[in-house]
Design an enzyme around this catalytic site. Structure first.
Site, PDB file in Angstrom:
ATOM      1  N   HIS A   1      42.259  14.026-116.825  1.00 37.08           N
ATOM      2  CA  HIS A   1      42.740  15.385-116.593  1.00 37.08           C
ATOM      3  C   HIS A   1      41.553  16.307-116.311  1.00 37.08           C
ATOM      4  O   HIS A   1      40.978  16.888-117.238  1.00 37.08           O
ATOM      5  CB  HIS A   1      43.505  15.890-117.821  1.00 37.08           C
ATOM      6  CG  HIS A   1      44.696  15.052-118.180  1.00 37.08           C
ATOM      7  ND1 HIS A   1      44.583  13.840-118.816  1.00 37.08           N
ATOM      8  CD2 HIS A   1      46.026  15.258-117.979  1.00 37.08           C
ATOM      9  CE1 HIS A   1      45.791  13.332-118.995  1.00 37.08           C
ATOM     10  NE2 HIS A   1      46.680  14.163-118.498  1.00 37.08           N
TER      11      HIS A   1
ATOM     12  N   HIS B   1      45.974  18.859-112.507  1.00 41.22           N
ATOM     13  CA  HIS B   1      46.169  18.657-113.942  1.00 41.22           C
ATOM     14  C   HIS B   1      45.783  17.259-114.413  1.00 41.22           C
ATOM     15  O   HIS B   1      44.891  17.106-115.246  1.00 41.22           O
ATOM     16  CB  HIS B   1      47.623  18.933-114.341  1.00 41.22           C
ATOM     17  CG  HIS B   1      47.928  18.557-115.756  1.00 41.22           C
ATOM     18  ND1 HIS B   1      47.596  19.358-116.824  1.00 41.22           N
ATOM     19  CD2 HIS B   1      48.508  17.451-116.282  1.00 41.22           C
ATOM     20  CE1 HIS B   1      47.966  18.759-117.949  1.00 41.22           C
ATOM     21  NE2 HIS B   1      48.524  17.598-117.646  1.00 41.22           N
TER      22      HIS B   1
ATOM     23  N   GLU C   1      58.665  22.047-141.921  1.00 45.28           N
ATOM     24  CA  GLU C   1      58.212  20.706-142.299  1.00 45.28           C
ATOM     25  C   GLU C   1      57.094  20.197-141.392  1.00 45.28           C
ATOM     26  O   GLU C   1      56.094  19.649-141.860  1.00 45.28           O
ATOM     27  CB  GLU C   1      59.379  19.710-142.281  1.00 45.28           C
ATOM     28  CG  GLU C   1      60.451  19.973-143.323  1.00 45.28           C
ATOM     29  CD  GLU C   1      61.556  20.895-142.831  1.00 45.28           C
ATOM     30  OE1 GLU C   1      62.568  21.043-143.540  1.00 45.28           O
ATOM     31  OE2 GLU C   1      61.403  21.458-141.714  1.00 45.28           O
TER      32      GLU C   1
ATOM     33  N   HIS D   1      71.816  14.105-145.035  1.00 46.04           N
ATOM     34  CA  HIS D   1      70.664  14.234-145.923  1.00 46.04           C
ATOM     35  C   HIS D   1      70.297  12.920-146.618  1.00 46.04           C
ATOM     36  O   HIS D   1      69.344  12.892-147.400  1.00 46.04           O
ATOM     37  CB  HIS D   1      70.936  15.314-146.980  1.00 46.04           C
ATOM     38  CG  HIS D   1      70.826  16.708-146.453  1.00 46.04           C
ATOM     39  ND1 HIS D   1      71.534  17.138-145.348  1.00 46.04           N
ATOM     40  CD2 HIS D   1      70.085  17.769-146.867  1.00 46.04           C
ATOM     41  CE1 HIS D   1      71.240  18.412-145.118  1.00 46.04           C
ATOM     42  NE2 HIS D   1      70.362  18.811-146.017  1.00 46.04           N
TER      43      HIS D   1
END
Length: 661
Positions: free
Chosen positions: A33, A264, A411, A473
């Site tokens: 890149h 890129h 999280e 869960h």
């Protein structure tokens, strides 16, 4: 630290050296890149020659500024800087071997492989999340040890992709909330993504987004060194973290590909590179850096030496130097082993039925009392994860010396920040959430394993045993998925004694992250005798046995008590069963073959775990049996669920009898 050391050489020539090395290395590798390093060369030149506090001769100086290349695909930026600045081990030959097997110059920067690389990046946004953790660690250690020992900034180069990732919002909102004023993000605002213009997929006003999250913001021309320098000067005195939007041109200097997606992620090609050399006024051969330009860069690499030497003198004279040294060493075996040993004896003397999440809290009371460097936290589940002990104050803008972080419902941001804290050094992070939400943390957990970081993930509510919250869960595939990650210790203790042992192993293994899977429901104690050895450290061991046994029952966590109940029932029918607790598959696989065979034996085997069977092959043969889950759970009380899914002592008894018939 400021003051330009490169006055004798034209500034544009120094930046051009980065651009030339980047495009030449990518061209030679036939992949890579080039666009980002060519676009951000001006920003990097200003930062490293005028502001970044570092000494290339001592890359591990504890009070150095941290530089994080969150846009890790542009790795030739940091590799070029490593060579130009004179970091030991980053030779021109390494630059020429970019992306080749065995080289230090991997496609994306890898922590521990190349000098000047503070963290492994490539998965976009991770570096930004790591940098938040580094800034937290700096603020905490500054509050604990004072500015003479700890006073540095964390700089991040992030791209459009980093800011699109959801992780970025978790990270920047946490940083803004904590007012991490020494965190400075340099955004490569080039308006280009792989698919084309950023406008194809995003129209976010990033300055307003960061501002709403409590950041100072400024926009500059990323090719104007004076504007870049002024923005960094202002950021260094801000009372907030700062975003500097650097408007750049991807592939700067490439005659037909600059400013386009074509620059890129692919080599520019010989013709384009020839044109770029002309545009950049760089007539030199590939990988050739004129002596005067290299000398200017090497001077920049050494300009921090006086500051580093002055810091060393302050360190030697500081009354807290020994405590600071211990914090950085991270070796706690001398205090941890006796503390856990004594604690296990108290547990055996007074056995109690307790959920392992509660057992973890009780163990942490011991650990946090003898190790000052632990920093705990939870993603808005403190009362459920049991991660906050009585001795821990809250870490917040009013008290960076605190040792507990309320991460909020972030999280992924929590896991990425904990990686950054571990990378910074001087602290030992642990954080909790529900086991099912390891899915939200997994990219950062994987990178912790790849980098070899001591991070502890306290994952509670580890099975259908959590009950009524239901299948959304209830983790069933998560243990298997986590065990599949190399260099990750997954612990699932069966009682309070094993929980203490698993915590000891998690903290003892400096180069391995650990997941500790813990129950919501109470468990009967299994370990009822004292033992000087950390048996959980073996990965699996015999908890109950008979001579001339007929079968082996192997279980983990909450299912060990089911195995023990099955053993008792079998004994009433004249069948002798050995019970093996296997709190860590990973550690068991590392034991000598003779030990492994001794533990599991050659008799029929039944494995029990309230999860899927995948990963049990090291214990079970095709002819053996597994009792566990084959699909998702359901919403009901835990005892009803275990019966419904057939994870019972009666089911184990029936399987053992079937196998030995």
């Amino acid at each position: 630290m400021s003051g330009n050391t490169a006055a004798a050489v034209d500034y544009t020539e120094m930046a051009a050296a980065i651009r030339a090395l980047s495009m030449d290395a990518v061209e030679k590798a036939k992949s890579g890149h080039p666009g980002m390093p060519m676009g951000m060369a001006d920003v990097a030149t200003v930062l490293f020659t005028q502001f970044l506090k570092f000494d290339a001769g001592d890359p591990t100086w504890p009070d150095r500024d941290r530089f994080v290349l969150s846009a890790g695909h542009g790795s030739m930026l940091i590799y070029s800087l490593g060579y130009l600045l004179g970091y030991d081990g980053m030779s021109l030959e390494e630059i020429k071997n970019f992306r080749q097997l065995g080289s230090k110059t991997a496609g994306h920067p890898e922590y521990g492989h190349a000098p000047a690389v503070e963290t492994t990046t490539g998965p976009l946004g991770q570096g930004l999340g790591n940098a938040v953790g580094m800034a937290i660690a700096e603020a905490h250690l500054n509050a604990r040890f004072g500015e003479p020992l700890v006073d540095h900034h964390t700089y991040v180069v992030a791209g459009d992709g980093c800011l699109m990732e959801g992780l970025s919002q978790e990270a920047i909102s946490l940083a803004g909330h904590l007012k991490l004023r020494k965190l400075i993000v340099l955004w490569d605002d080039n308006n280009i993504s792989i698919d084309g213009p950023v406008s194809l997929s995003d129209s976010t006003n990033q300055l307003e987004r960061f501002g709403a999250s409590g950041w100072a913001t400024v926009r500059v021309d990323g090719h104007d060194p004076e504007a870049i320098a002024a923005a960094i000067e202002q950021a260094k005195i801000s009372d907030k973290p700062t975003l500097i939007a650097c408007r750049t041109q991807i592939g700067f200097g490439a005659p037909t590909k600059s400013g386009k997606a074509a620059a890129h992620g692919a080599p520019l090609g010989a013709e384009e590179i020839a044109g770029a050399r002309k545009a950049l006024d760089w007539p030199h051969a590939p990988f050739e850096i004129p002596e005067n330009i290299l000398s200017a860069w090497r001077g920049a690499g050494a300009r921090g030496r006086p500051d580093r030497e002055a810091w060393e003198q302050r360190y030697k004279a500081d009354a807290k130097c020994e405590a600071f040294r211990r914090a950085l060493s991270g070796d706690y075996a001398g205090v941890l082993a006796p503390a856990i040993h004594d604690y296990k004896n108290t547990l055996v003397a007074e056995p109690k039925k307790v959920a392992t999440r509660k057992a973890s809290e009780l163990t942490l009371e011991v650990i946090n009392g003898v190790i000052d460097e632990t920093i705990g936290g939870s993603a808005d589940l403190t009362g459920s994860n049991n991660t906050k002990t009585k001795s821990l104050d809250i870490l917040n803008p009013e008290n960076y010396a605190g040792r507990y972080i309320y991460y909020g419902i972030r999280e992924h941001g929590m896991a990425a920040a904990m990686n950054g804290m571990a990378l910074h050094g001087g602290v030992v992070p642990y954080g909790g959430t529900f086991m099912v939400f390891t899915d939200y943390c997994r990219p950062s957990i994987r990178l912790a394993a790849l980098m070899g970081l001591r991070v502890v993930y306290v994952m509670t509510h580890d099975s259908i045993g959590l009950g009524e919250d239901g299948p959304t869960h209830q983790p069933v595939e998560h243990l298997a998925a986590l065990r599949a990650i190399p260099n990750l210790n997954v612990f699932r203790p069966c009682d309070a004694v094993e929980t203490a042992e698993c915590w000891e192993m998690a903290l003892k293994n400096i180069a391995t992250p650990s997941v500790i899977a813990l129950t919501r429901q109470g468990l009967e104690p299994t370990r009822l005798q004292t033992n000087d050895e950390n048996l959980s450290g073996r990965g699996a061991y015999i908890v109950a046995d008979d001579e001339d046994y007929d079968a082996t029952i192997i279980a983990t966590g909450s299912e060990v008590e089911i195995a023990m109940a099955a053993r008792a029932a079998l004994a009433g029918d004249g069948v002798k069963a050995r019970v093996v607790s296997a709190p860590s598959f990973q550690l068991f696989s590392m034991q000598a073959e003779s030990y492994r065979l001794e533990i599991i034996g050659d008799k029929p085997r039944v494995g029990i775990e309230a999860g899927i069977r995948q990963g049990w092959d090291q214990f079970l043969r095709l002819k053996d049996s597994f009792i566990g889950m084959t699909g998702f759970g359901a919403s009901a009380p835990a005892t009803d669920l275990y019966k419904h899914f057939g994870i019972t002592a009666d089911a184990v008894v029936a399987e053992v009898k079937r196998l030995i018939d």
